[in-house]
Design an enzyme around this catalytic site. Structure first.
Site, mmCIF file in Angstrom:
data_model
loop_
_atom_site.group_PDB
_atom_site.id
_atom_site.type_symbol
_atom_site.label_atom_id
_atom_site.label_comp_id
_atom_site.label_asym_id
_atom_site.label_seq_id
_atom_site.Cartn_x
_atom_site.Cartn_y
_atom_site.Cartn_z
ATOM 1 N N HIS A 1 -29.753 26.326 -11.435
ATOM 2 C CA HIS A 1 -29.219 27.659 -11.099
ATOM 3 C C HIS A 1 -28.314 28.115 -12.227
ATOM 4 O O HIS A 1 -27.471 27.334 -12.702
ATOM 5 C CB HIS A 1 -28.439 27.636 -9.783
ATOM 6 C CG HIS A 1 -29.300 27.249 -8.639
ATOM 7 N ND1 HIS A 1 -30.217 28.121 -8.085
ATOM 8 C CD2 HIS A 1 -29.440 26.084 -7.983
ATOM 9 C CE1 HIS A 1 -30.872 27.482 -7.123
ATOM 10 N NE2 HIS A 1 -30.432 26.252 -7.045
ATOM 11 N N ALA B 1 -33.382 32.789 -4.555
ATOM 12 C CA ALA B 1 -32.976 32.716 -3.138
ATOM 13 C C ALA B 1 -33.889 31.816 -2.303
ATOM 14 O O ALA B 1 -33.474 31.328 -1.252
ATOM 15 C CB ALA B 1 -32.934 34.125 -2.552
ATOM 16 N N ARG C 1 -19.978 30.382 -4.682
ATOM 17 C CA ARG C 1 -20.358 31.717 -4.211
ATOM 18 C C ARG C 1 -20.471 31.742 -2.679
ATOM 19 O O ARG C 1 -19.842 30.932 -2.012
ATOM 20 C CB ARG C 1 -21.662 32.145 -4.918
ATOM 21 C CG ARG C 1 -21.506 32.207 -6.438
ATOM 22 C CD ARG C 1 -22.788 32.634 -7.135
ATOM 23 N NE ARG C 1 -23.167 33.984 -6.747
ATOM 24 C CZ ARG C 1 -24.395 34.500 -6.961
ATOM 25 N NH1 ARG C 1 -25.319 33.758 -7.570
ATOM 26 N NH2 ARG C 1 -24.676 35.724 -6.575
ATOM 27 N N TYR D 1 -24.854 36.717 -13.869
ATOM 28 C CA TYR D 1 -26.019 36.092 -14.510
ATOM 29 C C TYR D 1 -26.072 36.273 -16.028
ATOM 30 O O TYR D 1 -26.962 35.706 -16.676
ATOM 31 C CB TYR D 1 -27.304 36.639 -13.881
ATOM 32 C CG TYR D 1 -27.411 36.290 -12.401
ATOM 33 C CD1 TYR D 1 -27.523 34.970 -11.989
ATOM 34 C CD2 TYR D 1 -27.369 37.281 -11.420
ATOM 35 C CE1 TYR D 1 -27.588 34.645 -10.641
ATOM 36 C CE2 TYR D 1 -27.448 36.975 -10.066
ATOM 37 C CZ TYR D 1 -27.555 35.648 -9.690
ATOM 38 O OH TYR D 1 -27.624 35.316 -8.353
ATOM 39 N N PRO E 1 -37.848 34.575 -7.216
ATOM 40 C CA PRO E 1 -37.576 35.993 -7.000
ATOM 41 C C PRO E 1 -36.350 36.524 -7.740
ATOM 42 O O PRO E 1 -35.305 35.867 -7.771
ATOM 43 C CB PRO E 1 -37.348 36.088 -5.488
ATOM 44 C CG PRO E 1 -38.126 34.959 -4.924
ATOM 45 C CD PRO E 1 -38.051 33.855 -5.948
ATOM 46 N N ASN E 2 -36.528 37.703 -8.302
ATOM 47 C CA ASN E 2 -35.481 38.499 -8.952
ATOM 48 C C ASN E 2 -35.055 37.983 -10.319
ATOM 49 O O ASN E 2 -34.286 38.650 -11.019
ATOM 50 C CB ASN E 2 -34.243 38.641 -8.029
ATOM 51 C CG ASN E 2 -34.589 39.358 -6.745
ATOM 52 O OD1 ASN E 2 -35.134 40.457 -6.786
ATOM 53 N ND2 ASN E 2 -34.338 38.746 -5.610
ATOM 54 N N GLU F 1 -33.756 20.934 -10.164
ATOM 55 C CA GLU F 1 -33.379 22.263 -9.655
ATOM 56 C C GLU F 1 -32.272 22.840 -10.542
ATOM 57 O O GLU F 1 -31.283 22.159 -10.808
ATOM 58 C CB GLU F 1 -32.865 22.072 -8.228
ATOM 59 C CG GLU F 1 -32.303 23.337 -7.616
ATOM 60 C CD GLU F 1 -31.655 23.082 -6.250
ATOM 61 O OE1 GLU F 1 -31.850 21.991 -5.652
ATOM 62 O OE2 GLU F 1 -30.938 23.977 -5.792
ATOM 63 N N ARG G 1 -29.641 42.454 -13.939
ATOM 64 C CA ARG G 1 -29.151 42.033 -12.632
ATOM 65 C C ARG G 1 -27.742 41.442 -12.728
ATOM 66 O O ARG G 1 -27.539 40.430 -13.385
ATOM 67 C CB ARG G 1 -30.121 40.951 -12.137
ATOM 68 C CG ARG G 1 -29.798 40.388 -10.823
ATOM 69 C CD ARG G 1 -30.715 39.239 -10.505
ATOM 70 N NE ARG G 1 -30.435 38.760 -9.177
ATOM 71 C CZ ARG G 1 -30.806 37.590 -8.703
ATOM 72 N NH1 ARG G 1 -31.524 36.784 -9.460
ATOM 73 N NH2 ARG G 1 -30.481 37.244 -7.497
ATOM 74 N N ASN H 1 -35.922 27.145 -11.082
ATOM 75 C CA ASN H 1 -34.862 27.957 -10.510
ATOM 76 C C ASN H 1 -35.558 28.802 -9.451
ATOM 77 O O ASN H 1 -36.228 29.792 -9.773
ATOM 78 C CB ASN H 1 -34.205 28.844 -11.569
ATOM 79 C CG ASN H 1 -33.076 29.679 -10.963
ATOM 80 O OD1 ASN H 1 -32.926 29.764 -9.742
ATOM 81 N ND2 ASN H 1 -32.291 30.309 -11.821
HETATM 82 C C1 DQA Z 1 -29.704 31.670 -8.546
HETATM 83 C C2 DQA Z 1 -28.749 31.543 -7.361
HETATM 84 C C3 DQA Z 1 -29.409 32.017 -6.077
HETATM 85 O O1 DQA Z 1 -28.513 31.895 -4.983
HETATM 86 C C4 DQA Z 1 -29.839 33.466 -6.214
HETATM 87 O O2 DQA Z 1 -30.499 33.900 -5.047
HETATM 88 C C5 DQA Z 1 -30.657 33.712 -7.423
HETATM 89 C C6 DQA Z 1 -30.239 33.083 -8.686
HETATM 90 C C7 DQA Z 1 -29.028 31.293 -9.881
HETATM 91 O O3 DQA Z 1 -29.746 31.073 -10.846
HETATM 92 O O4 DQA Z 1 -27.800 31.249 -9.969
HETATM 93 O O5 DQA Z 1 -31.615 34.463 -7.415
HETATM 94 O O6 DQA Z 1 -30.788 30.775 -8.350
#
Ligand code: DQA
Length: 145
Positions: free
Chosen positions: A99, A76, A106, A22, A9-10, A97, A17, A73
């Protein structure tokens, strides 16, 4: 050798964003770099992004049987997506995994990952290179076995 590169998501909104966290690159920019690295490593990659946990579960169920590993990735969903965790575990494939941000620096809720304990490892805080390092690791793991 084929690897799935999954974004949750996102992450479709990268570039717009919160650039302070990011960066300015879009998801397509990232995918272009990953594809280039995959070509150098002589492996195939398939990209998938969704804002919906169920859609990611469907994708993993459909695509994992013809794949060798996963770079994910989960956004959330990392912090609470139990059905995603089950889907990843069910594949029995090695996965890493990733990020973009350093989740450990954070908010508290980002410190917990419900997929880390079943992953091969976690790469955080080094931006898009996390995906290419994860890919390199998986390619070597599979070649060595
Ligand atoms: C993320 C970190 C997550 O906590 C966040 O919700 C994201 C992006 C990252 O790539 O840093 O959507 O996965």
């Amino acid at each position: 050798m084929k690897f799935l590169i999954i974004n949750g998501p996102n992450l479709n909104n990268l570039g717009k964003r919160d650039p302070a966290i990011y960066g300015a690159d879009t998801l397509s920019d990232l995918q272009e770099r990953i594809e280039k690295r995959a070509n150098d490593l002589d492996v195939d990659v398939e990209f998938f992004q969704s804002n919906h946990e169920g859609a990611i579960v469907d994708y993993i169920q459909a695509s994992a049987p013809s794949s060798d590993g996963i770079v994910i990735n989960a956004g959330a969903l990392t912090h609470y997506g139990l059905s995603l965790r089950d889907a990843l575990a069910d594949t029995e494939l090695p996965f890493v995994e990733v990020h973009l941000s350093n989740v450990h620096a954070r908010e508290d809720f980002r410190h917990q990952s419900i997929i880390a304990s079943i992953s091969k490892g976690q790469i955080v805080g080094i931006g898009w290179q996390g995906y290419t390092f994860a890919l390199e690791y998986l390619a070597k793991l599979l070649k060595d076995n």
